[in-house]
Design an enzyme around this catalytic site. Structure first.
Site, mmCIF file in Angstrom:
data_model
loop_
_atom_site.group_PDB
_atom_site.id
_atom_site.type_symbol
_atom_site.label_atom_id
_atom_site.label_comp_id
_atom_site.label_asym_id
_atom_site.label_seq_id
_atom_site.Cartn_x
_atom_site.Cartn_y
_atom_site.Cartn_z
ATOM 1 N N TRP A 1 -13.422 28.815 83.321
ATOM 2 C CA TRP A 1 -14.167 29.922 84.343
ATOM 3 C C TRP A 1 -14.504 29.690 85.682
ATOM 4 O O TRP A 1 -14.838 28.923 85.969
ATOM 5 C CB TRP A 1 -15.924 29.721 83.219
ATOM 6 C CG TRP A 1 -15.948 29.043 81.528
ATOM 7 C CD1 TRP A 1 -16.208 28.408 81.475
ATOM 8 C CD2 TRP A 1 -15.516 30.023 81.086
ATOM 9 N NE1 TRP A 1 -16.296 27.992 79.730
ATOM 10 C CE2 TRP A 1 -15.331 29.549 79.622
ATOM 11 C CE3 TRP A 1 -14.763 31.037 81.163
ATOM 12 C CZ2 TRP A 1 -15.004 29.559 77.997
ATOM 13 C CZ3 TRP A 1 -14.562 31.080 79.613
ATOM 14 C CH2 TRP A 1 -14.217 31.566 78.626
ATOM 15 N N ASP B 1 -4.380 29.713 77.951
ATOM 16 C CA ASP B 1 -5.920 29.664 77.061
ATOM 17 C C ASP B 1 -6.183 29.759 76.191
ATOM 18 O O ASP B 1 -6.754 29.304 75.922
ATOM 19 C CB ASP B 1 -6.825 31.459 78.597
ATOM 20 C CG ASP B 1 -6.614 30.993 80.005
ATOM 21 O OD1 ASP B 1 -5.780 29.977 79.994
ATOM 22 O OD2 ASP B 1 -6.696 32.045 79.449
ATOM 23 N N GLU C 1 -6.560 41.826 79.573
ATOM 24 C CA GLU C 1 -7.333 40.169 79.451
ATOM 25 C C GLU C 1 -6.288 39.164 79.977
ATOM 26 O O GLU C 1 -5.256 38.778 78.706
ATOM 27 C CB GLU C 1 -8.264 39.738 78.956
ATOM 28 C CG GLU C 1 -9.574 40.884 78.642
ATOM 29 C CD GLU C 1 -10.703 39.918 77.769
ATOM 30 O OE1 GLU C 1 -10.476 38.818 77.966
ATOM 31 O OE2 GLU C 1 -11.409 40.838 77.276
ATOM 32 N N CYS D 1 -13.859 69.550 64.645
ATOM 33 C CA CYS D 1 -12.175 69.627 64.606
ATOM 34 C C CYS D 1 -12.051 70.795 63.601
ATOM 35 O O CYS D 1 -13.105 71.527 62.477
ATOM 36 C CB CYS D 1 -12.291 68.601 63.835
ATOM 37 S SG CYS D 1 -12.609 68.907 62.107
ATOM 38 N N GLU E 1 -20.234 66.001 62.499
ATOM 39 C CA GLU E 1 -21.147 67.385 61.469
ATOM 40 C C GLU E 1 -21.114 67.408 59.854
ATOM 41 O O GLU E 1 -22.105 67.574 59.242
ATOM 42 C CB GLU E 1 -20.096 68.651 62.027
ATOM 43 C CG GLU E 1 -20.178 68.804 62.970
ATOM 44 C CD GLU E 1 -18.696 67.837 64.184
ATOM 45 O OE1 GLU E 1 -18.114 68.767 64.848
ATOM 46 O OE2 GLU E 1 -18.802 66.910 63.642
ATOM 47 N N HIS F 1 -16.687 62.782 59.815
ATOM 48 C CA HIS F 1 -17.200 62.794 61.665
ATOM 49 C C HIS F 1 -18.603 63.323 61.540
ATOM 50 O O HIS F 1 -19.457 64.103 60.786
ATOM 51 C CB HIS F 1 -16.689 64.787 62.022
ATOM 52 C CG HIS F 1 -15.071 64.143 62.302
ATOM 53 N ND1 HIS F 1 -14.407 65.652 62.672
ATOM 54 C CD2 HIS F 1 -14.624 63.839 62.597
ATOM 55 C CE1 HIS F 1 -13.216 64.905 62.337
ATOM 56 N NE2 HIS F 1 -13.303 63.593 62.886
ATOM 57 N N ALA G 1 -11.784 37.959 86.539
ATOM 58 C CA ALA G 1 -12.456 37.407 86.967
ATOM 59 C C ALA G 1 -11.713 36.829 88.659
ATOM 60 O O ALA G 1 -11.109 35.954 87.926
ATOM 61 C CB ALA G 1 -13.450 36.614 86.506
ATOM 62 N N THR H 1 -0.717 43.132 88.048
ATOM 63 C CA THR H 1 0.018 43.959 89.510
ATOM 64 C C THR H 1 1.317 45.160 88.985
ATOM 65 O O THR H 1 1.490 45.847 88.989
ATOM 66 C CB THR H 1 1.319 43.209 90.208
ATOM 67 O OG1 THR H 1 -0.041 42.005 90.629
ATOM 68 C CG2 THR H 1 1.793 43.145 91.237
#
Length: 361
Positions: A172, A202, A296, A77, A54, A52, A156, A303
């Site tokens: 694309w 893809d 992605e 922490c 600190e 961490h 996209a 949906t």
């Protein structure tokens, strides 16, 4: 009059911002140690979340910390680690004052360190610039609240809200500038969630590239009902460089092959609608220490995630192209304009329009 505490905290926030994307599943935390008005140590959470900030700062200066002030963007922490909790290390260091931007919501800490500091007579201030900590590490706070990962959906679409041609011949939709920005979104995410259908159509690499050079192979989570992910897909070809998690409903010989090359495969039963229980999958991912996901995939998964109230952010790139009525829709049996969204940010990439929406906050 200048607020010295605020200025030092804002400098600590800048350190945290520069490191963001490298500390998952932990938040990115910045820390300064100041003595006689001068910064004597700066640090930020290390890559992969440990050590961490600190602990790193204290190690840099040794006993010079006696009588100094620490500025930190999140409560240190309180739970045990290799060298003791950050709270105990701070108390033992001789620091006399600590300025904390925001309380840590993790139940292992959540105010316990602040109580320790006060009990040990450290002057303690909390809350200044807390919004900055939340804004940067929103995924951390929200995932702890819901006990599911923070979900961002990247899509996209054409101007008529299609994400592909009918025959998937469109590689694309967005332009190069938009796609370059999408790599920033990947960098700020812990893992990518996709489907076997997206991999088959893809064959994505799911890497982060800078100047055409791969700088990270993203961990990938695949929803694959029938284990259709091809063994020769780019994702699996690079499995030695990334984590691959697959959720499926079948048990067959392919599981053995997938596990042999390093995949983590989990069996999930379908619900009454013959669909995966996405909430169950998200709980499992959270328990696997994954708390910041970029989606992605296609319109069906988008949906279903929305229907299950699992989406925190939408990152939508819209081009001027049109695919017409036969194109594959952005959403299935839903209208994007009817969603309850808050437009947080908007900009142009050439002719593309990028919009960042928040949900539920």
């Amino acid at each position: 009059m200048k607020d010295i505490h605020q200025n030092f905290l804002l400098e600590a926030h800048l350190l945290a911002k520069k490191q963001f994307g490298k500390t998952f599943p932990n938040p990115s935390v910045g820390c300064l140690i100041v003595k006689n008005g001068r910064i004597i140590a700066k640090s930020v959470t290390a890559s992969a979340g440990r050590p961490h900030a600190e602990e790193i700062a204290l190690k840099k200066i040794g006993n010079k910390s006696i009588g100094s002030t620490m500025y930190v963007t999140l409560e240190p922490c309180s739970h045990d680690s290799l060298n003791g909790s950050c709270a105990d290390q701070i108390i033992n260091s001789g620091i006399k004052k600590i300025i904390i931007a925001k309380i840590d919501p993790d139940k292992r800490t959540n105010g316990k360190s602040i109580k320790k500091f006060k009990k040990n007579k450290l002057i303690t201030m909390v809350g200044k610039t807390s919004k900055e900590t939340y804004k940067l590490n929103k995924f951390f706070f929200e995932s702890l609240k819901s006990r599911t990962p923070f979900i961002k959906v990247k899509m996209a679409s054409t101007s008529d809200q299609k994400i592909a041609r009918k025959d998937y011949s469109s590689k694309w939709i967005s332009n190069k500038a938009s796609r370059n920005y999408a790599h920033k979104l990947r960098f700020e995410s812990q893992a990518i969630l996709t489907t076997s259908k997206t991999i088959i159509k893809d064959d994505p690499r799911f890497t982060i590239r800078k100047n055409n050079k791969i700088i990270r192979y993203m961990p990938v989570i695949i929803i694959d009902r029938f284990l259709n992910t091809p063994m020769n897909s780019k994702i699996l070809k690079n499995i030695s460089k990334r984590r691959v998690i697959i959720f499926t409903q079948v048990r067959n010989q392919k599981i053995i092959k997938l596990k042999k090359i390093g995949c983590e495969v989990f069996f999930i039963k379908l619900n009454s609608k013959k669909l995966f229980n996405l909430k169950e999958i998200m709980k499992k991912l959270f328990n696997l220490n994954i708390n910041n996901i970029l989606v992605e995939a296609g319109g069906i998964l988008f949906t279903n995630l929305l229907s299950n109230n699992l989406v925190n952010e939408i990152h939508l790139f819209t081009s001027v192209k049109k695919f017409g009525a036969e194109g594959k829709p952005l959403l299935v049996k839903k209208s994007f304009k009817n969603l309850k969204l808050k437009l947080t940010f908007e900009r142009n990439f050439g002719k593309d329009i990028y919009r960042y929406y928040s949900l539920g906050n």
